[in-house]
Design an enzyme around this catalytic site. Structure first.
Site, short mmCIF file in Angstrom:
data_model
loop_
_atom_site.label_atom_id
_atom_site.label_comp_id
_atom_site.label_asym_id
_atom_site.label_seq_id
_atom_site.Cartn_x
_atom_site.Cartn_y
_atom_site.Cartn_z
N HIS A 120 -3.29 -7.81 0.29
CA HIS A 120 -3.91 -6.55 -0.11
C HIS A 120 -3.90 -6.40 -1.64
CE1 HIS A 120 -4.21 -2.04 -0.29
NE2 HIS A 120 -5.02 -2.24 0.74
N ASP A 123 1.01 -2.12 -5.65
CA ASP A 123 0.56 -2.48 -4.30
C ASP A 123 1.54 -3.43 -3.65
OD1 ASP A 123 -1.65 -3.70 -2.22
OD2 ASP A 123 -2.21 -1.73 -2.96
N SER A 165 -9.09 1.76 -0.33
CA SER A 165 -8.17 0.88 -1.06
C SER A 165 -8.92 0.03 -2.07
CB SER A 165 -7.44 -0.06 -0.11
OG SER A 165 -6.30 0.52 0.44
#
Length: 463
Positions: free
Chosen positions: A189, A152, A397
């Site tokens: 994230h 990621d 996600s």
């Protein structure tokens, strides 16, 4: 990706982004066939056009693809690329005779909050708790703890201030804030995802790669190589958590990750991949490999449940290739700013109603905020908020790492060393199912997850 000329595709719809003027082919004889065929096509149908077909070099040692330029990327606008379309059509007959895919666009692969998200992280109160909450775990993890690799955006500098991530390792998130100290879009994230895995499965060895650090986007020809690099750094993990992908208008995968996926199939690793947030049944890759022959055990594709768990979230992709659903709307996990609040300016405005036609209070329109890219232009003042550790965020996600945590927790609880066997056992044991757009699928609900009841949103955007 400001330095890469991009186009929207396919020609009649903006389903994906790709590099203008360039196609992908496998290195070696196939690349030569593609070059010769495309060159002949342009000489036949574009008389007088200079020979513009040239090889740009391999993507890397292991992905096995090469970029071939078929036109000047600076020509035309972003509405499409006739030269690339022509190159694909020129190879169609050859592919038909060989039964083998030989050429592809060079797609933009992006983290699955969507290439242009309507949902961005939302602050929570100081006394908020993670959701899913951190599961209770006795003692310290042993040497046989499940190994999870998150590919990621990397880890925020203060991630260890969040106790569940104290043992997590990996790459740093690069350039967290801009020159004004504003948190950049998508930053946090990877930390948010790692926090979800750690909450559901505390006795897990988590490593985070920042292979998608550049705003969560990468060209397809680089993506396969980055995946190889990520697993090479620490060896093939038990579970690989991936919240990125793209559609490509096809049903046979991505040429740029073909070599990686074939090697994955021969490993013990289970790839758990987010299904994407386009509210579409169009296959989103690599998640949709879960529906291809030979990958049934190697890949688990995960869609997102809405905040109350009643059905699929408005944004989740769906279809037969999505094999399970997990909570993915209004989850609470670690972001950044532990001890030092960090400002964030919204980039995208919410909508007056759900953009996909749902009637429940989804994240399309609640909570309200106005972004820098608002259609109201300069007259609209973007909203700024402060993050102080935890945040609420939505997307497939985040459904994917919830499923990753459940598989890792199952491995620990049952003493199962094979992650693919753990996946099969977990799905076989599920007693909760959900119907999403006609498909009856397992609902992976962590014991510590709490449904979120959201009041109806206001009918007009405040200004």
């Amino acid at each position: 990706m400001p330095d890469v000329p991009l186009a929207l595709g396919p020609d009649d719809a903006g389903e994906f982004l790709y590099e203008k003027g360039v196609v992908l082919a496998r290195e070696g004889e196939e690349a030569q066939v593609v070059e010769d065929t495309v060159r002949g096509h342009f000489r036949t149908f574009a008389a007088g056009v200079p020979d513009r077909v040239r090889r740009l070099g391999p993507a890397g040692d292991r992905s096995g693809v090469v970029r071939i330029q078929v036109s000047d990327p600076g020509e035309g606008d972003a509405a499409g690329d006739p030269a690339v379309t022509g190159a694909l059509r020129a190879l169609a007959a050859v592919e038909g005779r060989t039964g083998r895919r030989m050429v592809s666009r060079n797609h933009v692969v992006h983290i699955a909050v969507n290439a242009c998200p309507g949902d961005e992280p939302v602050p929570v109160s100081r006394d908020a708790r993670p959701n899913p909450a951190v599961a209770e775990a006795d003692g310290e993890p042993g040497g046989d703890a499940a190994r999870v690799l998150v590919v990621d955006t990397g880890l925020m500098h203060d991630y260890r201030d969040y106790p569940p991530l104290a043992r997590t390792q990996g790459d740093a998130q690069v350039a967290e804030c801009d020159d004004d100290g504003i948190l950049q879009q998508y930053c946090g994230h990877g930390t948010f995802i790692a926090g979800l895995v750690a909450a559901v499965a505390p006795h897990t060895d988590i490593t985070v790669s920042n292979a998608l650090n550049d705003a969560g986007a990468v060209l397809e020809h680089e993506f396969g190589e980055k995946l190889f690099d990520a697993v090479d750094a620490g060896g093939w993990p038990d579970v690989l958590s991936l919240s990125a992908g793209t559609t490509n208008g096809r049903t046979d995968g991505l040429l740029g990750v073909d070599a990686f996926m074939r090697e994955l199939r021969g490993q013990h690793t289970l790839l758990v991949a987010a299904a994407g947030n386009n509210a579409s049944a169009t296959p989103f890759w690599p998640a949709a490999y879960a529906d291809l022959p030979g990958y049934e055990d190697a890949v688990l594709s995960v869609g997102a449940l809405r905040a109350d768990g009643a059905s699929g979230a408005c944004f989740t992709n769906h279809g037969g290739w999505v094999k399970a659903y997990a909570p993915g709307e209004r989850l609470t996990s670690a972001l950044t700013g532990f001890g030092t609040p960090v400002p964030y300016v919204y980039q995208h405005s919410t909508y007056d109603t759900c953009r996909y036609g749902f009637s429940y209070p989804c994240t399309c329109h609640h909570p309200r905020h106005t972004g820098v890219l608002s259609e109201d232009g300069a007259s609209a003042k973007p909203d700024q908020v402060m993050f102080e550790g935890l945040a609420q965020w939505s997307g497939t996600s985040f459904a994917a790492p919830v499923a990753v945590g459940m598989i890792a927790a199952h491995m620990t609880a049952r003493g199962v060393r094979d992650p693919r066997a753990a996946r099969r056992e977990l799905l076989d044991d599920v007693d909760e199912f959900v119907d999403v757009r006609g498909a009856h699928r397992p609902a992976l609900l962590p014991p510590t997850w709490r449904p979120v009841r959201v009041p109806p949103a206001p009918t007009a955007r405040p200004r």
